[in-house]
Design a protein around this motif. Structure first.
Motif, mmCIF file in Angstrom:
data_model
loop_
_atom_site.group_PDB
_atom_site.id
_atom_site.type_symbol
_atom_site.label_atom_id
_atom_site.label_comp_id
_atom_site.label_asym_id
_atom_site.label_seq_id
_atom_site.Cartn_x
_atom_site.Cartn_y
_atom_site.Cartn_z
ATOM 1 N N LYS A 331 9.578 -9.399 -3.409
ATOM 2 C CA LYS A 331 8.167 -9.055 -3.219
ATOM 3 C C LYS A 331 7.895 -7.580 -3.532
ATOM 4 C CE LYS A 331 8.266 -8.169 1.827
ATOM 5 N NZ LYS A 331 7.615 -8.457 3.103
ATOM 6 N N PRO A 332 6.864 -7.306 -4.352
ATOM 7 C CA PRO A 332 6.430 -5.931 -4.578
ATOM 8 C C PRO A 332 5.325 -5.520 -3.608
ATOM 9 C CG PRO A 332 5.342 -7.359 -6.133
ATOM 10 C CD PRO A 332 6.212 -8.247 -5.271
ATOM 11 N N MET A 333 4.743 -6.510 -2.937
ATOM 12 C CA MET A 333 3.634 -6.296 -1.999
ATOM 13 C C MET A 333 3.773 -7.281 -0.843
ATOM 14 S SD MET A 333 1.388 -4.080 -3.473
ATOM 15 C CE MET A 333 0.865 -3.498 -5.095
ATOM 16 N N ASN A 334 3.159 -6.935 0.278
ATOM 17 C CA ASN A 334 3.146 -7.837 1.434
ATOM 18 C C ASN A 334 1.888 -8.713 1.478
ATOM 19 O OD1 ASN A 334 5.577 -6.738 2.811
ATOM 20 N ND2 ASN A 334 4.339 -4.894 2.945
ATOM 21 N N CYS A 335 0.854 -8.330 0.717
ATOM 22 C CA CYS A 335 -0.466 -8.952 0.872
ATOM 23 C C CYS A 335 -0.466 -10.478 0.778
ATOM 24 C CB CYS A 335 -1.448 -8.380 -0.153
ATOM 25 S SG CYS A 335 -1.188 -6.666 -0.578
ATOM 26 N N PRO A 336 0.139 -11.082 -0.272
ATOM 27 C CA PRO A 336 0.061 -12.548 -0.370
ATOM 28 C C PRO A 336 0.711 -13.266 0.810
ATOM 29 C CG PRO A 336 0.739 -11.587 -2.465
ATOM 30 C CD PRO A 336 0.806 -10.492 -1.445
ATOM 31 N N PHE A 337 1.726 -12.637 1.412
ATOM 32 C CA PHE A 337 2.393 -13.255 2.560
ATOM 33 C C PHE A 337 1.442 -13.322 3.753
ATOM 34 C CE2 PHE A 337 7.101 -13.098 1.498
ATOM 35 C CZ PHE A 337 6.891 -12.903 0.139
ATOM 36 N N HIS A 338 0.666 -12.273 3.963
ATOM 37 C CA HIS A 338 -0.293 -12.279 5.067
ATOM 38 C C HIS A 338 -1.403 -13.294 4.803
ATOM 39 C CE1 HIS A 338 0.879 -8.018 6.681
ATOM 40 N NE2 HIS A 338 1.921 -8.755 6.368
ATOM 41 N N VAL A 339 -1.768 -13.438 3.531
ATOM 42 C CA VAL A 339 -2.764 -14.445 3.172
ATOM 43 C C VAL A 339 -2.255 -15.842 3.527
ATOM 44 C CG1 VAL A 339 -3.937 -15.554 1.239
ATOM 45 C CG2 VAL A 339 -3.837 -13.062 1.364
ATOM 46 N N LEU A 340 -0.977 -16.116 3.258
ATOM 47 C CA LEU A 340 -0.425 -17.439 3.564
ATOM 48 C C LEU A 340 -0.433 -17.716 5.064
ATOM 49 C CD1 LEU A 340 2.594 -17.812 1.092
ATOM 50 C CD2 LEU A 340 0.237 -18.619 0.843
ATOM 51 N N VAL A 341 -0.164 -16.676 5.870
ATOM 52 C CA VAL A 341 -0.229 -16.864 7.325
ATOM 53 C C VAL A 341 -1.664 -17.205 7.724
ATOM 54 C CG1 VAL A 341 0.106 -15.772 9.574
ATOM 55 C CG2 VAL A 341 1.736 -15.322 7.723
ATOM 56 N N TYR A 342 -2.638 -16.505 7.126
ATOM 57 C CA TYR A 342 -4.047 -16.786 7.412
ATOM 58 C C TYR A 342 -4.375 -18.236 7.066
ATOM 59 C CZ TYR A 342 -9.144 -16.506 7.185
ATOM 60 O OH TYR A 342 -10.492 -16.727 7.376
ATOM 61 N N LYS A 343 -3.880 -18.713 5.914
ATOM 62 C CA LYS A 343 -4.222 -20.047 5.434
ATOM 63 C C LYS A 343 -3.432 -21.158 6.127
ATOM 64 C CE LYS A 343 -4.519 -20.881 1.056
ATOM 65 N NZ LYS A 343 -5.790 -21.611 0.889
ATOM 66 N N ASP A 344 -2.588 -20.785 7.071
ATOM 67 C CA ASP A 344 -1.775 -21.797 7.741
ATOM 68 C C ASP A 344 -2.638 -22.806 8.490
ATOM 69 O OD1 ASP A 344 0.953 -22.650 8.202
ATOM 70 O OD2 ASP A 344 0.583 -22.188 10.324
ATOM 71 N N LYS A 345 -3.863 -22.405 8.828
ATOM 72 C CA LYS A 345 -4.807 -23.347 9.427
ATOM 73 C C LYS A 345 -6.222 -22.868 9.121
ATOM 74 C CE LYS A 345 -5.346 -21.233 14.018
ATOM 75 N NZ LYS A 345 -5.271 -21.466 15.473
ATOM 76 N N LEU A 346 -7.191 -23.721 9.320
ATOM 77 C CA LEU A 346 -8.578 -23.346 9.088
ATOM 78 C C LEU A 346 -9.028 -22.399 10.200
ATOM 79 C CD1 LEU A 346 -11.173 -23.719 7.421
ATOM 80 C CD2 LEU A 346 -11.742 -25.671 8.903
ATOM 81 N N ARG A 347 -9.644 -21.299 9.819
ATOM 82 C CA ARG A 347 -10.065 -20.278 10.778
ATOM 83 C C ARG A 347 -11.558 -20.399 11.083
ATOM 84 N NH1 ARG A 347 -5.120 -18.286 12.590
ATOM 85 N NH2 ARG A 347 -3.712 -18.236 10.777
ATOM 86 N N SER A 348 -11.909 -19.942 12.279
ATOM 87 C CA SER A 348 -13.305 -19.913 12.713
ATOM 88 C C SER A 348 -13.799 -18.468 12.736
ATOM 89 C CB SER A 348 -13.433 -20.518 14.106
ATOM 90 O OG SER A 348 -14.657 -20.148 14.704
#
Length: 643
Positions: A331-348
């Protein structure tokens, strides 16, 4: 009949076209003599440029920021001309402006010596004194290739061959010397009055270690000799503070070439400081409402296609590794990994804002010629965080980030900043409406915080506007560390959503932010800022207890253990050496406090305390010493004892 509008709003009319030089002469002889270029609208031009229509024009001198850059670029050409006169067999390659100066890379069959640099600088002074006129000419690409190849400048020919065939090539000449350049340049060499060659180093053609080795001559240039002398004094001070030397002397870190360049090995004392930095960072972020994440070091290459990194960042990424027929990417960046955690479920919308932080190690494929101690490495740990929020929450969240940034930087001893607000570039994603809202939110947060800022029009990232903070160190240098960036791109590319109060699906706004930048680079800045004399809270050894004779050895050892049990980093030096020798040695190691015990101190249950600067702080009981050290640590970098 062109009408020229000047920066003060005044206007001058001419019967026909005029050059910038003629305009400057019309304004006054002093300006005509000092003019190095002009800004016509948004474009920088030479003083020979003809003004044929109405225009807004600002005459540029060496006192202006643009003028100083032109002076430095022109001095790089002066360097190349001097080298070619003294060493006709040398080939010129590239010579750009850098911070505080310039460099030029040469292909030559032997190493340049210090004596060579003296001779080159002397010839540069002679060429400047000759006040040679500088002129611009234009060729088509093929003619330019033929010209440079004809005079033996193969590297220049290679550069020009990569330019589209229908593009004009501009050359600048002075005397017998011609060089490829967009310009603008000074109108004559006599305007180059204050310069100094500083060093020679190795470099690779195009920065690639697989290519041939070149020699890079560095120099600096200023508007006048006073500014040059001030800079050279700062340079001497910077050499004293070089983090690579201090890091080696204090055994803080090393770059082990056997493991590969640009990879940092933290030694025990450096690791102690890193642990303090990380513990403090986690504590501050937890208090500020962040949740901490840990994410992997690799992922399937497809993730980086989705994020766009392989489109825009491929040259800085390591090659994928194959596993079970699938390519994985460091990984050259952390950003996409945090996005995947966000997308782990639908957020309100009720969950927003979400603040996630990570000390995430990333890997960048930096060219070997660009590596520099801790300041430019291939593996480093970012103090990364991302905030996911609604549009109306942007300003408040940015303000929270600014509050945390200023508090943390202040604790590390940085209180002077330059703040930049960068707005939408020509090529950008996101609607005009959201860009306007986002930029106003950033500006509003800066104004609410009372921070003056420099507007960098068009300097934003393609995915959103940003705020950059440059910290000023002890000798006045500015370092880019903290950044706050709004992103409309990744939420779109990853189809991120949250359920709004209305029940509809919306995209969140993503705020990228780093406060320290990377731990490695920030540590390097700290070393140079403090010249290795860290405040007590950061010092790897906060105090050393010293015995004068063997009679006090057990007492000194027990004192050190007591203080260590209280959470302080205290060593005991029980060697059979003279006390003066031990004091000098630990002073050289920049230990903040030395605790000396002889028979009298042992009898009284106290220690004689002195600072690393030699100040006698008097005798203290063990209890009082613990309280004293606690006060010093609690001050962090905001108020340290004079060294």
């Amino acid at each position: 009949m062109p009408v020229i509008t000047l920066p003060d709003g005044s206007q001058r009319s001419f019967a026909g076209p005029v050059t910038v030089a003629e305009l400057a002469a019309d304004i006054g002889p002093g300006l005509a003599k000092a003019a190095v270029a002009a800004r016509v609208g948004d474009r920088l031009v030479d003083t020979s440029h003809r003004l044929e229509a109405d225009a807004e024009v600002a005459i540029i001198t060496a006192r202006d920021e643009d003028g100083l850059e032109i002076i430095r670029h022109s001095t790089a050409h002066l360097l190349a001309q001097a080298v070619k006169q003294l060493f006709p067999g040398a080939q010129v390659t590239i010579g750009p402006v850098i911070e505080d100066g310039f460099y030029y890379d040469f292909a030559f069959d032997r190493a340049f010596t210090p004596e060579d640099l003296e001779a080159i600088e002397k010839r540069m002074a002679e060429l400047a004194e000759a006040d040679l006129p500088v002129h611009r000419e234009v060729m088509n690409r093929d003619a330019a290739v033929t010209f440079f190849r004809g005079i033996g400048e193969e590297y220049k020919a290679q550069i020009i061959e990569e330019i589209p065939a229908d593009q004009e090539i501009s050359l600048y000449g002075q005397g017998e010397f011609k060089d490829l350049c967009r310009g603008p340049h000074v109108p004559r060499t006599g305007l180059l009055k204050a310069f100094k060659l500083t060093k020679v180093a190795g470099a690779y053609w195009r920065g690639d270690a697989r290519n041939e080795q070149l020699q890079r001559i560095y120099g600096t240039a200023w508007a006048d000799s006073k500014a040059l002398k001030a800079y050279l004094r700062r340079l001497e001070e910077a050499e004293k503070r070089d983090h690579r030397r201090i890091g080696r002397d204090l055994e803080l870190f090393s770059i082990q070439e056997d493991a590969g360049g640009g990879l940092v090995f933290w030694h025990p004392h450096g690791a102690r400081i890193r642990r303090v930095m990380e513990d403090y960072w986690r504590e501050q972020h937890t208090r500020a409402g962040y949740e901490l994440l840990f994410t992997p070091h690799i992922a399937l290459e497809d993730l980086w296609h989705t994020s766009g990194h392989t489109d825009f960042y491929r040259e800085s990424m390591y090659r994928p590794m194959e596993e079970d027929g699938q390519p994985y990417q460091l990984k050259p960046m952390n950003c996409p990994f945090h996005v995947l955690v966000y997308k782990d479920k639908l957020r309100s919308y009720r969950e927003l804002p979400m603040r996630w932080a990570e000390l995430g190690t990333v890997y960048r494929h930096e060219m070997s010629g660009a590596l520099h101690g801790l300041m430019r490495v291939r593996g480093f740990t970012q103090d990364d965080a991302h905030v996911f929020c609604q549009e109306e929450q942007i300003e408040e969240e940015v303000l929270r980030v600014l509050d945390l940034t200023l508090e943390m930087l202040g604790d590390f001893g940085f209180t002077q900043f330059e703040v930049n607000l960068s707005t939408r570039p020509e090529k950008a994603v996101g609607s005009d409406e959201i860009w306007e809202k986002a930029t106003k939110a950033l500006q509003g947060a800066l104004e609410r915080k009372g921070l003056e800022f420099i507007l960098d029009a068009g300097g934003g990232a393609f995915y959103g506007p940003k705020i950059d903070l440059k910290i000023e160190d002890a000798i006045g240098r500015k370092w880019q560390c903290s950044t706050i960036q709004l992103d409309f791109n990744l939420p779109e590319r990853f189809e991120m959503e949250y359920v709004a109060a209305s029940g509809e699906r919306r995209r969140p706004i993503m705020i990228h932010r780093a406060l320290l930048g990377s731990l490695e680079r920030f540590f390097g800045i700290l070393i140079e800022h403090y010249e290795g004399r860290f405040p007590a809270w950061l010092a790897p050894v906060q105090a050393v207890a010293l015995n004068i004779t063997d009679k006090q050895a057990d007492y000194v050892d027990s004192v050190a253990k007591t203080l260590n049990n209280q959470g302080f980093r205290v060593d005991a030096d029980l060697r059979n050496e003279k006390i003066g020798f031990k004091i000098r040695e630990h002073t050289m190691q920049k230990v903040p406090f030395l605790l000396v015990a002889g028979d009298r101190e042992k009898e009284a249950g106290s220690l004689a305390v002195r600072s690393r600067s030699g100040e006698d702080l008097g005798s203290m009981s063990i209890d009082d010493l613990g309280k004293f050290l606690a006060r010093q640590v609690a001050m962090r970098g905001r108020s340290v004892m004079e060294d």
